[in-house]
Design a protein around this motif. Structure first.
Motif, PDB file in Angstrom:
ATOM      1  N   GLU A 171      35.089  40.971  38.999  1.00  0.00           N
ATOM      2  CA  GLU A 171      36.335  41.653  38.657  1.00  0.00           C
ATOM      3  C   GLU A 171      36.969  42.117  39.969  1.00  0.00           C
ATOM      4  OE1 GLU A 171      36.167  44.435  35.411  1.00  0.00           O
ATOM      5  OE2 GLU A 171      34.379  43.473  34.564  1.00  0.00           O
ATOM      6  N   LYS A 172      37.523  41.147  40.700  1.00  0.00           N
ATOM      7  CA  LYS A 172      37.955  41.398  42.071  1.00  0.00           C
ATOM      8  C   LYS A 172      39.172  42.319  42.153  1.00  0.00           C
ATOM      9  CE  LYS A 172      36.000  37.089  43.804  1.00  0.00           C
ATOM     10  NZ  LYS A 172      36.273  35.781  44.449  1.00  0.00           N
ATOM     11  N   SER A 173      40.061  42.256  41.185  1.00  0.00           N
ATOM     12  CA  SER A 173      41.257  43.116  41.243  1.00  0.00           C
ATOM     13  C   SER A 173      40.863  44.589  41.111  1.00  0.00           C
ATOM     14  CB  SER A 173      42.246  42.732  40.134  1.00  0.00           C
ATOM     15  OG  SER A 173      41.650  42.876  38.856  1.00  0.00           O
ATOM     16  N   GLU A 174      39.899  44.879  40.214  1.00  0.00           N
ATOM     17  CA  GLU A 174      39.413  46.258  40.057  1.00  0.00           C
ATOM     18  C   GLU A 174      38.684  46.710  41.314  1.00  0.00           C
ATOM     19  OE1 GLU A 174      39.923  48.508  37.669  1.00  0.00           O
ATOM     20  OE2 GLU A 174      41.290  47.058  36.782  1.00  0.00           O
ATOM     21  N   SER A 175      37.915  45.788  41.890  1.00  0.00           N
ATOM     22  CA  SER A 175      37.193  46.085  43.118  1.00  0.00           C
ATOM     23  C   SER A 175      38.172  46.453  44.234  1.00  0.00           C
ATOM     24  CB  SER A 175      36.354  44.883  43.540  1.00  0.00           C
ATOM     25  OG  SER A 175      35.631  45.150  44.725  1.00  0.00           O
ATOM     26  N   ARG A 176      39.249  45.690  44.336  1.00  0.00           N
ATOM     27  CA  ARG A 176      40.254  45.942  45.386  1.00  0.00           C
ATOM     28  C   ARG A 176      40.923  47.308  45.188  1.00  0.00           C
ATOM     29  NH1 ARG A 176      43.114  42.878  49.049  1.00  0.00           N
ATOM     30  NH2 ARG A 176      42.192  40.927  48.321  1.00  0.00           N
ATOM     31  N   LYS A 177      41.173  47.711  43.940  1.00  0.00           N
ATOM     32  CA  LYS A 177      41.788  49.016  43.667  1.00  0.00           C
ATOM     33  C   LYS A 177      40.924  50.152  44.214  1.00  0.00           C
ATOM     34  CE  LYS A 177      44.237  47.757  39.400  1.00  0.00           C
ATOM     35  NZ  LYS A 177      44.262  47.947  37.927  1.00  0.00           N
ATOM     36  N   ILE A 178      39.614  50.044  43.963  1.00  0.00           N
ATOM     37  CA  ILE A 178      38.689  51.078  44.439  1.00  0.00           C
ATOM     38  C   ILE A 178      38.662  51.088  45.967  1.00  0.00           C
ATOM     39  CG2 ILE A 178      36.311  51.940  44.390  1.00  0.00           C
ATOM     40  CD1 ILE A 178      37.616  52.070  41.674  1.00  0.00           C
TER      41      ILE A 178
ATOM     42  N   GLU B 285      34.759  44.959  55.066  1.00  0.00           N
ATOM     43  CA  GLU B 285      33.875  43.805  54.863  1.00  0.00           C
ATOM     44  C   GLU B 285      34.016  43.266  53.441  1.00  0.00           C
ATOM     45  OE1 GLU B 285      29.162  42.973  54.196  1.00  0.00           O
ATOM     46  OE2 GLU B 285      29.686  44.647  55.500  1.00  0.00           O
ATOM     47  N   LEU B 286      34.062  44.188  52.475  1.00  0.00           N
ATOM     48  CA  LEU B 286      34.225  43.774  51.079  1.00  0.00           C
ATOM     49  C   LEU B 286      35.590  43.127  50.864  1.00  0.00           C
ATOM     50  CD1 LEU B 286      33.174  43.609  48.209  1.00  0.00           C
ATOM     51  CD2 LEU B 286      33.852  45.991  47.855  1.00  0.00           C
ATOM     52  N   LEU B 287      36.630  43.644  51.533  1.00  0.00           N
ATOM     53  CA  LEU B 287      37.947  43.007  51.447  1.00  0.00           C
ATOM     54  C   LEU B 287      37.884  41.572  51.959  1.00  0.00           C
ATOM     55  CD1 LEU B 287      40.616  45.666  52.542  1.00  0.00           C
ATOM     56  CD2 LEU B 287      40.273  44.678  50.269  1.00  0.00           C
ATOM     57  N   GLY B 288      37.097  41.372  53.016  1.00  0.00           N
ATOM     58  CA  GLY B 288      36.897  40.016  53.533  1.00  0.00           C
ATOM     59  C   GLY B 288      36.240  39.119  52.499  1.00  0.00           C
ATOM     60  N   ASP B 289      35.261  39.660  51.778  1.00  0.00           N
ATOM     61  CA  ASP B 289      34.588  38.890  50.725  1.00  0.00           C
ATOM     62  C   ASP B 289      35.555  38.528  49.605  1.00  0.00           C
ATOM     63  OD1 ASP B 289      32.295  39.302  52.197  1.00  0.00           O
ATOM     64  OD2 ASP B 289      31.545  40.923  50.928  1.00  0.00           O
ATOM     65  N   ILE B 290      36.446  39.477  49.288  1.00  0.00           N
ATOM     66  CA  ILE B 290      37.396  39.266  48.187  1.00  0.00           C
ATOM     67  C   ILE B 290      38.485  38.255  48.580  1.00  0.00           C
ATOM     68  CG2 ILE B 290      39.181  40.396  46.779  1.00  0.00           C
ATOM     69  CD1 ILE B 290      37.476  42.968  46.950  1.00  0.00           C
ATOM     70  N   SER B 291      38.860  38.238  49.871  1.00  0.00           N
ATOM     71  CA  SER B 291      39.964  37.383  50.344  1.00  0.00           C
ATOM     72  C   SER B 291      39.702  35.910  50.061  1.00  0.00           C
ATOM     73  CB  SER B 291      40.173  37.591  51.842  1.00  0.00           C
ATOM     74  OG  SER B 291      40.512  38.927  52.122  1.00  0.00           O
ATOM     75  N   GLU B 292      40.785  35.164  49.869  1.00  0.00           N
ATOM     76  CA  GLU B 292      40.665  33.750  49.490  1.00  0.00           C
ATOM     77  C   GLU B 292      40.816  32.800  50.670  1.00  0.00           C
ATOM     78  OE1 GLU B 292      43.393  33.089  46.325  1.00  0.00           O
ATOM     79  OE2 GLU B 292      42.317  34.388  44.918  1.00  0.00           O
ATOM     80  N   THR B 293      41.516  33.218  51.732  1.00  0.00           N
ATOM     81  CA  THR B 293      41.704  32.325  52.874  1.00  0.00           C
ATOM     82  C   THR B 293      40.795  32.743  54.033  1.00  0.00           C
ATOM     83  OG1 THR B 293      43.451  33.653  53.902  1.00  0.00           O
ATOM     84  CG2 THR B 293      44.110  32.048  52.217  1.00  0.00           C
ATOM     85  N   ASN B 294      40.437  31.765  54.851  1.00  0.00           N
ATOM     86  CA  ASN B 294      39.567  32.048  55.996  1.00  0.00           C
ATOM     87  C   ASN B 294      40.225  32.985  57.003  1.00  0.00           C
ATOM     88  OD1 ASN B 294      37.257  30.609  55.256  1.00  0.00           O
ATOM     89  ND2 ASN B 294      38.071  28.689  56.031  1.00  0.00           N
TER      90      ASN B 294
ATOM     91  N   LEU C 195      31.746  47.579  44.793  1.00  0.00           N
ATOM     92  CA  LEU C 195      30.826  46.453  44.972  1.00  0.00           C
ATOM     93  C   LEU C 195      30.303  45.951  43.626  1.00  0.00           C
ATOM     94  CD1 LEU C 195      29.829  44.866  47.380  1.00  0.00           C
ATOM     95  CD2 LEU C 195      27.875  46.422  47.558  1.00  0.00           C
ATOM     96  N   SER C 196      30.105  46.856  42.693  1.00  0.00           N
ATOM     97  CA  SER C 196      29.644  46.463  41.354  1.00  0.00           C
ATOM     98  C   SER C 196      30.708  45.635  40.642  1.00  0.00           C
ATOM     99  CB  SER C 196      29.305  47.707  40.528  1.00  0.00           C
ATOM    100  OG  SER C 196      28.209  48.402  41.089  1.00  0.00           O
ATOM    101  N   TYR C 197      31.971  46.064  40.739  1.00  0.00           N
ATOM    102  CA  TYR C 197      33.068  45.283  40.156  1.00  0.00           C
ATOM    103  C   TYR C 197      33.131  43.895  40.794  1.00  0.00           C
ATOM    104  CZ  TYR C 197      35.294  48.890  37.274  1.00  0.00           C
ATOM    105  OH  TYR C 197      35.573  49.796  36.290  1.00  0.00           O
TER     106      TYR C 197
END
Length: 388
Positions: free
Chosen positions: A242-249, A268-277, A235-237
């Motif tokens: 820094e979404k790519s680092e966040s996704r790795k974690i 939920e965080l993956l949803g936040d990171i995602s680009e499409t609805n 969540l901090s990333y």
């Protein structure tokens, strides 16, 4: 006079150096109070303590059996209060902290300055305080922390528990002071996982995402990691964009965690990171399947559906359902209330227009029938009159 000062200083130095020698064998627990670290310690007495504490944490009898089998080999190195502490742990019944606390209280009357007994008193009372917010347990913990620090000074164990106890009630400035003190402890004991984890939690709560990032560099490489701490790092990333680092974690959490609440927050965080609805909707739905009471995921799903197809009545209705559920679990969320009000107005408008249009069509039909059949009837009447 100068000589007498030197002698006094020498005696004090010898006394200070010899403290660890006369202290209980298990007192070093307060410097390494991570059970996993205790199990791999070079000191066998700490291995036994670690096994008993693993039994306390998990309720797995195998840990207690292993501790009981190893204990005879360390009897000669134990002080009386050490043996008493191990007896309490070996006779602990899972879920019965109260009985263990009572036994420790009796033992502390005989060994008032025992570091290990006071440490166990803190450990058992902390669980009672955490579960029931018991103020008596809170006071007992602070009292034992005071006793330990008077005996051996500040140490990672006392700093750790004091930081947790005082954190919630303090203002921002005091929290900064607590955080700084914890940082000093971590600087002195960088291998202490518990201190590092608490430091990450406090840094995150203070919005120090860069500091979390710095602390995570070492933490993610530890063999023993807590997935809840890893989520805060992810969540901090994300907050640092820094979404790519966040996704790795997050990917690591999804592969290694079995805690539904942590998995739900991760999706939920993956949803936040995602680009499409569509991706957002899928991830938020997965988060809700894992934890139906995840208010944030419910709200985000409702808002995403609302924004993706504002004009569709069905989507507005479904969005309203998710947002209403979210409000049940988070009744003070003003954003959810505002969006719900907007949806309600739109649905009311659409309902009004639909009803009005239907009514208008019905009225037109009535006029048409009256006009059409009324005209025919008039024509027939006129024809009859002409023939007559």
């Amino acid at each position: 006079m100068y000589r007498s000062i030197k002698i006094s200083f020498l005696i004090f130095s010898i006394f200070f150096i010899s403290l660890p020698i006369y202290a209980g064998t298990l007192d070093s627990y307060v410097y390494t109070f991570d059970t996993d670290e205790l199990l791999v310690s070079s000191q066998r007495s700490l291995n036994v303590l670690g096994l008993y504490l693993k039994y306390y944490e998990t309720g797995n009898e195998e840990y207690k059996t292993a501790a009981n089998q190893t204990r005879p080999y360390i009897l000669s190195s134990l002080k009386p209060d050490d043996s008493a502490a191990l007896n309490v742990l070996s006779e602990y019944q899972p879920g019965n902290q109260v009985e263990s606390i009572n036994r420790i209280e009796i033992l502390i009357n005989n060994y008032p300055n025992s570091v290990i007994l006071n440490a166990l008193k803190i450990l058992f009372n902390f669980e009672v305080w955490e579960k029931f917010n018991n103020m008596e347990a809170f006071k007992k913990i602070l009292s034992s922390i005071d006793t330990i620090e008077k005996t051996i000074g500040e140490n990672p164990f006392s700093i750790y528990y004091k930081s947790i106890l005082t954190w919630e009630e303090e203002n921002l400035q005091e929290k900064e002071n607590i955080f700084e003190n914890l940082e000093k402890a971590f600087f002195s004991y960088p291998s202490n996982r518990k201190i590092q984890e608490l430091l990450i939690v406090q840094a995150f709560e203070l919005g120090k995402y860069e500091r979390v990032k710095q602390l995570s560099t070492d933490y993610v490489n530890r063999s023993q990691k807590d997935e809840r701490i890893m989520f805060l790092i992810a969540l901090s990333y994300y907050n640092l964009d820094e979404k790519s680092e966040s996704r790795k974690i997050v990917d690591w959490i999804l592969q290694n965690s079995n805690k539904k609440t942590v998995l739900s927050k991760s999706y939920e965080l993956l949803g936040d990171i995602s680009e499409t609805n569509s991706q957002k909707v899928n991830h938020y739905k997965t988060a809700i399947d894992l934890d139906p009471e995840n208010a944030e995921a419910l709200a985000k799903l409702g808002i995403t559906l609302y924004k993706s197809n504002k004009a569709t009545t069905d989507n507005l209705t479904i969005s309203r359902i998710y947002l209403t559920k979210a409000l049940m679990y988070d009744p003070d969320n003003s954003d959810i209330k505002e969006t719900l009000n907007t949806i309600d107005r739109k649905l009311s408008g659409k309902h009004f227009l639909t009803t009005l249009l239907t009514l208008f069509i019905v009225i037109l039909a009535i006029f048409y029938i009256v006009f059409r059949f009324g005209s025919k009837e008039d024509s027939l009447t006129a024809s009859k009159e002409e023939r007559n």
